[in-house]
Design an enzyme around this catalytic site. Structure first.
Site, PDB file in Angstrom:
ATOM      1  N   GLY A 277       0.945  -1.154   0.039  1.00 29.73           N
ATOM      2  CA  GLY A 277       0.094  -0.109  -0.130  1.00 29.73           C
ATOM      3  C   GLY A 277       0.787   1.138   0.052  1.00 29.73           C
TER       4      GLY A 277
ATOM      5  N   CYS B 247       5.165  -6.055   1.649  1.00 25.69           N
ATOM      6  CA  CYS B 247       5.639  -4.746   1.498  1.00 25.69           C
ATOM      7  C   CYS B 247       5.032  -3.946   2.825  1.00 25.69           C
ATOM      8  CB  CYS B 247       5.355  -4.144   0.220  1.00 25.69           C
ATOM      9  SG  CYS B 247       6.171  -2.614   0.002  1.00 25.69           S
ATOM     10  N   TYR B 248       4.074  -3.036   2.401  1.00 24.77           N
ATOM     11  CA  TYR B 248       3.664  -2.390   3.568  1.00 24.77           C
ATOM     12  C   TYR B 248       2.722  -3.452   4.459  1.00 24.77           C
ATOM     13  CZ  TYR B 248       0.046   0.586   5.756  1.00 24.77           C
ATOM     14  OH  TYR B 248      -0.788   1.166   6.699  1.00 24.77           O
TER      15      TYR B 248
ATOM     16  N   HIS C  68       7.785  -7.345  -3.491  1.00 27.46           N
ATOM     17  CA  HIS C  68       6.531  -8.044  -3.957  1.00 27.46           C
ATOM     18  C   HIS C  68       6.883  -9.209  -4.773  1.00 27.46           C
ATOM     19  CE1 HIS C  68       4.383  -4.293  -3.509  1.00 27.46           C
ATOM     20  NE2 HIS C  68       5.222  -3.651  -3.416  1.00 27.46           N
TER      21      HIS C  68
ATOM     22  N   GLU D 208       4.482 -10.996  -6.332  1.00 35.79           N
ATOM     23  CA  GLU D 208       3.351 -11.052  -7.443  1.00 35.79           C
ATOM     24  C   GLU D 208       3.865 -10.652  -8.620  1.00 35.79           C
ATOM     25  OE1 GLU D 208       3.457  -9.342  -4.717  1.00 35.79           O
ATOM     26  OE2 GLU D 208       2.504  -7.147  -5.060  1.00 35.79           O
TER      27      GLU D 208
ATOM     28  N   SER E 289     -25.034  -8.201 -24.142  1.00 37.73           N
ATOM     29  CA  SER E 289     -24.580  -7.090 -25.015  1.00 37.73           C
ATOM     30  C   SER E 289     -23.725  -7.497 -26.484  1.00 37.73           C
ATOM     31  CB  SER E 289     -23.346  -6.589 -24.237  1.00 37.73           C
ATOM     32  OG  SER E 289     -22.209  -7.218 -24.146  1.00 37.73           O
ATOM     33  N   GLY E 290     -23.354  -8.939 -26.228  1.00 35.45           N
ATOM     34  CA  GLY E 290     -22.894  -9.495 -27.351  1.00 35.45           C
ATOM     35  C   GLY E 290     -21.448  -9.678 -27.097  1.00 35.45           C
ATOM     36  N   GLY E 291     -21.058  -9.079 -25.903  1.00 29.16           N
ATOM     37  CA  GLY E 291     -19.477  -9.259 -25.492  1.00 29.16           C
ATOM     38  C   GLY E 291     -19.531 -10.555 -24.682  1.00 29.16           C
ATOM     39  N   VAL E 292     -18.124 -10.696 -24.235  1.00 31.75           N
ATOM     40  CA  VAL E 292     -17.733 -11.950 -23.682  1.00 31.75           C
ATOM     41  C   VAL E 292     -18.612 -12.119 -22.070  1.00 31.75           C
ATOM     42  CG1 VAL E 292     -15.821 -13.084 -22.427  1.00 31.75           C
ATOM     43  CG2 VAL E 292     -15.424 -11.484 -24.435  1.00 31.75           C
ATOM     44  N   ASP E 293     -18.375 -11.159 -21.511  1.00 36.10           N
ATOM     45  CA  ASP E 293     -19.004 -11.412 -19.981  1.00 36.10           C
ATOM     46  C   ASP E 293     -20.422 -11.641 -19.981  1.00 36.10           C
ATOM     47  OD1 ASP E 293     -16.454 -10.191 -19.709  1.00 36.10           O
ATOM     48  OD2 ASP E 293     -17.170  -8.343 -19.084  1.00 36.10           O
ATOM     49  N   SER E 294     -21.398 -10.846 -20.699  1.00 36.07           N
ATOM     50  CA  SER E 294     -22.770 -11.205 -20.657  1.00 36.07           C
ATOM     51  C   SER E 294     -23.001 -12.484 -21.216  1.00 36.07           C
ATOM     52  CB  SER E 294     -23.665 -10.033 -21.249  1.00 36.07           C
ATOM     53  OG  SER E 294     -23.203  -9.954 -22.349  1.00 36.07           O
TER      54      SER E 294
ATOM     55  N   LYS F 146     -11.268 -11.420 -16.240  1.00 35.07           N
ATOM     56  CA  LYS F 146     -11.661 -11.670 -17.709  1.00 35.07           C
ATOM     57  C   LYS F 146     -10.994 -13.093 -18.514  1.00 35.07           C
ATOM     58  CE  LYS F 146     -13.482  -9.003 -21.241  1.00 35.07           C
ATOM     59  NZ  LYS F 146     -14.480  -8.137 -21.029  1.00 35.07           N
TER      60      LYS F 146
END
Ligand code: XMP
Length: 512
Positions: free
Chosen positions: A56, A83-84, A170, A172, A224-229, A368
């Protein structure tokens, strides 16, 4: 959902917090981010196998420095401070943190002094990524140093009895080459996790849970035609089939031929699908509106109206499915404050409250790329899975100034040429998102000895992991030149093309 094995990351505002959760999940262990101020009872209810305190920007001595409740160390599961997070541990256990004489930002090397657990099977010298000016000067009571650097005698600590660990660097980020091994040691050696999580297994469990939860009730989904929906709809359809009705709205703000393509695709899907052509409605409402936030609000409101109408036609709807993703959820809990205040993103936001519907968000725990893997597993075709994200307000936020049918007719083919060429040059899949923007200025040009005074199209292409930060994409000059030539030659009304070289932050991906 309570997972049988979870490592909870407490967020202290680091730009890398999401990355920590992601790395743990890549190891096959479910990980979720919670704000640092989470109540101990709430944390306990998640039955964590381990807790990670993120980095942080604060200093533990600063006024109002974010600190967790000290009882989180009493939950009986191992804790790792990064770290923090390490400094928080030192602070709460009577250690001392001070300003380092030689600050270590960026690449550094640690010497491992204890390879028993966290650094098990690793070299004694490790390249790591540091990003803080504060260091431990006095080791907290009950702890021992397990690594040091040239500038800091205490670069990592542990309290073996209480299973509390802290590292100054870090693990990660990719700049810490053995970071994955360190997190692996924490998850498997110390927390005793067994790697029971994967996006594929997630798909199966989710379908079963949805079936139980929904029973015989009716569900509406905004596609929506997108990936998520689409992935969300496929999961729900797999659970309850034709109890699900999906609504796809043509706002008139879609890309060239998009409405027809999306309809063709969904016509073959295993759920009831209805198409609403609301293009005239949206364009009428947007007439004369130039303020980006006003545009977004108007579009969001109109979506709500259309959904209300559809729901009342179908009748007795109980649930609404949305494709909300993990980054959307985290943004609202991060101590950095939500980026949603920068612009009002909308996913048909506001609908559930207004319509008395209960929300189903089957993807709210995923990133995603994980959604793409779930989608592939349950049979969503690559055509949809590999599409670039497209914002709910569509081309309205890519036409700066007034949104009119004429201006849409200039932007659409420009966007189409750009995307076509990226596909042709095998660049589309290396880019997070690419699109054209129509600017509200005209510039002087010369065409066939004639003076022109026409529009400017800006091209935007970015690389990103999750859309929260982004770099402008490097596209070869000859490809850019070819795209520019095509746009200027093929589209009447454009005499200049520019390429956007801003990263996010400080820019955002969309221009409005
Ligand atoms: P910004 O422009 O904020 O965008 O850097 C980050 C990502 O979010 C997308 N975006 C939206 N998506 N509704 C959406 O569903 C919205 O209102 C919206 N606004 C931006 C943007 O395209 C990018 O991928």
């Amino acid at each position: 959902m309570v997972h049988s094995e979870a490592i909870i990351v407490l967020d202290f505002g680091s730009q890398y917090t999401q990355l920590i959760a992601r790395r743990v999940r890549e190891l096959g262990v479910y990980s979720e981010i919670k704000p640092y101020y989470i109540q101990v009872d709430e944390l306990k209810a998640l039955r964590p196998k381990g807790i990670i305190l993120s980095g942080g920007p604060s200093s533990v001595y600063a006024e109002k420095a974010p600190l967790p409740h000290v009882d989180i160390f009493e939950l009986g599961c191992p804790v790792l401070g990064i770290c923090y997070g390490l400094q928080v541990i030192a602070h709460l256990f009577d250690g001392k943190v001070g300003k380092a004489q030689h600050r270590e930002y960026g690449r550094a090397y640690i010497r491992v002094d204890d390879s028993a657990d966290l650094f098990r099977d690793l070299d004694t010298q490790l390249e790591v990524w540091m990003s803080h000016g504060d260091f431990l000067t006095v080791i907290p009571h009950g702890f021992k140093a397990i690594a040091h650097t040239v500038n800091a005698p205490i670069a990592a600590i542990k309290n073996a009895k209480r299973q509390i660990y802290g590292i100054q660097f870090h693990p990660e980020v990719v700049h810490t080459p053995s970071g994955r091994e360190i997190l692996k040691n924490f998850a498997f050696e110390i927390c005793r996790c067994t790697a029971d999580w994967s996006p594929e297994a997630f798909g199966e469990t989710t379908v079963q849970e949805l079936r139980q939860k929904i029973g015989h009730k009716k569900v509406l989904c905004a596609l929506s035609g997108g990936v998520d929906s689409t992935v969300a709809a496929y999961l729900v359809a797999r659970a309850i089939g034709h109890q699900l009705t999906c609504v796809f709205v043509d706002t008139g703000l879609l890309r060239q031929d998009e409405a027809a393509q999306v309809c063709d695709f969904y016509a073959q899907a295993a759920f009831d699908f209805c198409f609403v052509d609301a293009s005239k409605r949206f364009l009428t409402k947007l007439q004369g509106i130039v303020d980006p936030e006003k545009k977004r609000k108007i579009i969001g409101e109109e979506f709500i109206r259309i959904f209300e109408e559809q729901a009342s036609q179908i009748g007795d709807i109980d649930y609404l499915v949305q494709g909300t993703l993990y980054p959307d959820v985290i943004e609202s809990v991060s101590v950095r404050g939500p980026s949603a205040t920068i612009k009002s993103h909308h996913n048909v936001g506001g609908l559930p409250d207004k319509m008395g519907l209960e929300l189903i968000e089957p993807l709210r725990e995923l990133f995603k790329d994980e959604v793409r893997r779930v989608g592939a597993e349950i049979g969503v075709p690559p055509l949809i899975l590999e599409r670039h994200p497209f914002p709910g307000p569509g081309l309205a936020v890519r036409i700066l100034g007034d949104v009119t049918a004429e201006r849409l007719d200039i932007l659409r083919p420009a966007d189409k040429i750009f995307i076509e060429e990226l596909h042709k040059h095998s660049l589309y899949h290396h880019i997070w998102q690419a699109f054209a923007v129509l600017l509200p200025v005209q510039t002087v040009g010369v065409m066939g000895d004639e003076r022109t005074y026409e529009n400017v199209v800006a091209l935007r292409a970015v690389t990103s992991m999750d859309g929260m930060t982004a770099d402008w994409a490097i596209i070869p000059n000859d490809v850019l030149a070819h795209i520019s030539n095509r746009i200027i030659n093929e589209i009447k009304g454009v005499n200049r093309v520019v390429y956007d070289i801003s990263s996010k932050p400080p820019g955002t991906i969309e221009w409005e």
